[in-house]
Structure formats: C-alpha cells, structure tokens
Design an enzyme around this catalytic site. Structure first.
Site, short mmCIF file in Angstrom:
data_model
loop_
_atom_site.label_atom_id
_atom_site.label_comp_id
_atom_site.label_asym_id
_atom_site.label_seq_id
_atom_site.Cartn_x
_atom_site.Cartn_y
_atom_site.Cartn_z
CG HIS A 239 53.04 36.53 40.62
ND1 HIS A 239 51.90 35.81 40.37
CD2 HIS A 239 52.62 37.73 41.12
CE1 HIS A 239 50.84 36.53 40.70
NE2 HIS A 239 51.24 37.70 41.16
CB CYS B 260 52.66 39.47 45.22
SG CYS B 260 51.53 39.88 43.89
N1 HSE Z 1 48.36 42.48 42.26
C1 HSE Z 1 48.89 41.16 42.24
C2 HSE Z 1 48.31 40.37 41.12
C3 HSE Z 1 48.59 40.49 43.53
O1 HSE Z 1 47.24 40.71 40.66
O2 HSE Z 1 48.91 39.38 40.72
C4 HSE Z 1 49.51 40.75 44.66
O3 HSE Z 1 49.96 42.05 44.83
#
Ligand code: HSE
Length: 335
Positions: free
Chosen positions: A244, A128
């Site tokens: 994010h 992501c």
């Molecule tokens: N690995 C990512 C996270 C989630 O832990 O935020 C999506 O790839």
C-alpha cells in the site's frame, strides 16, 4: 518455547504469519493450525514440521499459549473472547476489525504503544493502511506534535485477500491476451486492471468509506489522541499486488525542520528512509514488497500550510500491515 495456534493459516494473511514466525526467532515449541471442516486433515509444510490442519474448537485453541486469528470479524466476535478467557486462556491477536474500537481492548502497533498490551489477553491488530502510515507519522509526532492529518492512499489488491490478488492477475491476463476488452470483477466494485477505484469497503453516512474512517478512528486510538482529533483520508484501490502507498500531509503544532525530521525517520525502528531524489530513489511498491520496514520518502515542507510536512509512505500490507505487526505484538507480550 510456546504453543502457537493460527486460525486461517491458508489465507493471504495467515500464510504470511507462518512465514514471519519462521523467519523471526519466535520461540515456537509446537505450531497448531486450526481450520474449518473443509481444510481439516490437510497438511501444511512449515519450518516447524509438517502440520496437519485440525478442526477448530475453542477448547483446542485454549491449549495454545498464543493464538493468531486471521479470519473474518464474525468468527472473531464469536470465539476470540472465549479462547482467551480465564487464567488458562491463550493470548489472542485478532486481525479482524471486530474488537478494534472496543474500550479496554488495545489496538497496537508495537513501535508506538506496546505498553498497551500489559495485563491484556486479547489484542486487536490494526487496519493495514493505518499501521503503515503511523510508522512514519509517529516519530514526527513525537518531534513536532501532530495537529491534523490528511492522507490519500493507493492500495494494493491484496487488501482484499488472495481472491483480490487473483482477480487482478486473471483480469490483467484476460485483457492483455485480447480475450476481453475490460476485465471481469466480483471482488472489487469495478474492474481493477488498468483502472483506479476510489472506493474501499462500505460507504458511511458522512460520505467517507469505512476504510477511510478506519484511518481516522484507529489513528486516534493507537496514538492516544482525542476522539475528535482531525484525520481525513481518501482510500483508493490501484492495480498493484501487495504494498500500500500513502501520500500524507501532516500539520504540526511546532515549526518543522527537515533535517530533524529525516534524522527521526532514520532512527525510527521499522522505518527505512528512501529519499534521494538526485538518484530517483523514493518509496515504491516494487521496492517495499516483501520488506519488513516501511519506506518513507518525498519528504518536504508543505507549501500550502504552516508547520506542515508532506511525504510518501509505502509498506507491504501483508507484513507490516498484518502478519509482521501481529507477530511483533506477540513478541512484546511474551518477552
Ligand atoms: N482493508 C484493507 C484493504 C486491508 O482493503 O486494503 C487491510 O486492512
């Protein structure tokens, strides 16, 4: 219209895939949801009707035209290739990291490398953080030629799925109610409420975490850059829900121009330029949550390096970072 299957439809990403299929005009003739013995027989209400969860089998999944896998990497490794094998196998879009680094398996952000899906039946959906960041980096790369990139991330609890979101909510409530001085943690390495944790996924021999190295490995593969292309990341978990945030310093071959960069970002599909500092408008999780577009702002010339831009990117990690990306990949393949 297509027969569409989803494995893992009750998880955080799976639910969003159903939602995105409903909202976009994806041509669904019949939606089938596959699950474990525990969830088989349950009903899921969707715009396509009430769907009874079927016990997963490779044969049943192969009856679909497109199958979305929103499950862990071990499940994908065991079944994905069998579901898509042969002429009558389904197109499989896998959300895990099981196939992302395998040669011959495309890793796709459709706005960047949709053509990589040509003639392929198994497609890997990216990490992501990488997918969100590259939505902004790619148009700038086309303009100025990327030379190096350093990323710092501020990642939401949803990256650890529904249990991560629940741990944040429940932990915050327990502290605010006075029940506990510090929240309990099982999912995250430390309590997340009122904290930031500079640790996502396993530490590697080089001192980086796997989440950080995913940004390095996947940027190279998606953008078609050399295997030693310099990309570095510090990935940090923060107590936000599902968007994010990323601060990116990108060094380019050519001299950078802010007006040209703004224009490229304004015109880039899937990107919303939110950059009006007079009115305190910049990307934030509160505004990017639930949106398909990735917000980009705080765009400025970096004063430490030549030919470098610095900017802030925020994207809903369950949408652009997972479900939306998977559905747009499928759209590109069935067009
Ligand atoms: N690995 C990512 C996270 C989630 O832990 O935020 C999506 O790839």
């Amino acid at each position: 219209p297509l027969n569409v299957g989803i494995v893992g439809a009750t998880g955080a990403v799976g639910k969003e895939i159903v939602g995105v299929l409903e909202k976009r005009s994806f041509p669904v003739a019949n939606l089938r949801i596959f699950g474990s013995e525990r969830s088989a027989g349950k009903n899921v209400e969707t715009k396509f009707g009430s769907v009874t969860v079927e016990l997963f089998s490779e044969d049943a999944a192969r009856e679909c035209d497109v199958v979305f896998l929103a499950v862990d990497g071990d499940f994908s490794l065991a079944h994905a290739e069998n579901i898509c094998a042969g002429n009558d196998g389904a197109v499989v879009i896998d959300n895990s990291s099981a196939f992302r680094y395998k040669e011959g398996i495309p890793l796709v952000v459709p706005e960047i490398n949709a053509e990589a899906t040509k003639g392929k039946k198994l497609i890997a959906n990216p990490n992501c953080t990488t997918a969100i960041g590259l939505m902004a980096v790619w148009p700038l790369h086309k303009l100025f030629g990327l030379k190096k990139m350093v990323m710092s991330t501020y990642q939401a609890a949803s990256g650890a799925g529904q249990p991560g979101m629940d741990e944040l909510m429940e932990g915050t409530r327990s502290v605010l109610s006075g029940e506990r001085a510090v929240a309990e943690n099982k999912i995250f390495a430390h309590p997340l409420p009122f904290n930031v944790i500079p640790h996502i996924d396993k530490f590697q021999d080089n001192g980086y975490t796997k989440e950080e190295m995913k940004v390095t490995w996947e940027t190279r593969k998606i953008c078609g850059l050399p295997d030693d292309f310099p990309v570095s990341c510090t990935a940090v978990r923060i107590p936000t829900s599902r968007a994010h945030s990323e601060s990116i310093v990108a060094l380019f071959d050519k001299p950078v121009d802010i007006a040209a960069a703004r224009k490229a970002l304004e015109e880039a599909p899937g990107v919303k330029l939110v950059d009006d500092i007079d009115n305190l408008k910049y990307p934030m999780p509160l505004t990017a949550t639930g949106q398909y577009d990735v917000e980009v702002g705080r765009l400025r010339k970096n004063i430490a390096f030549d030919n470098a831009l610095e900017f802030f990117v925020v994207g809903d990690q369950l949408l652009r970072g997972a479900a939306l990306n998977a559905v747009v990949v499928a759209e590109a393949m069935v067009e």
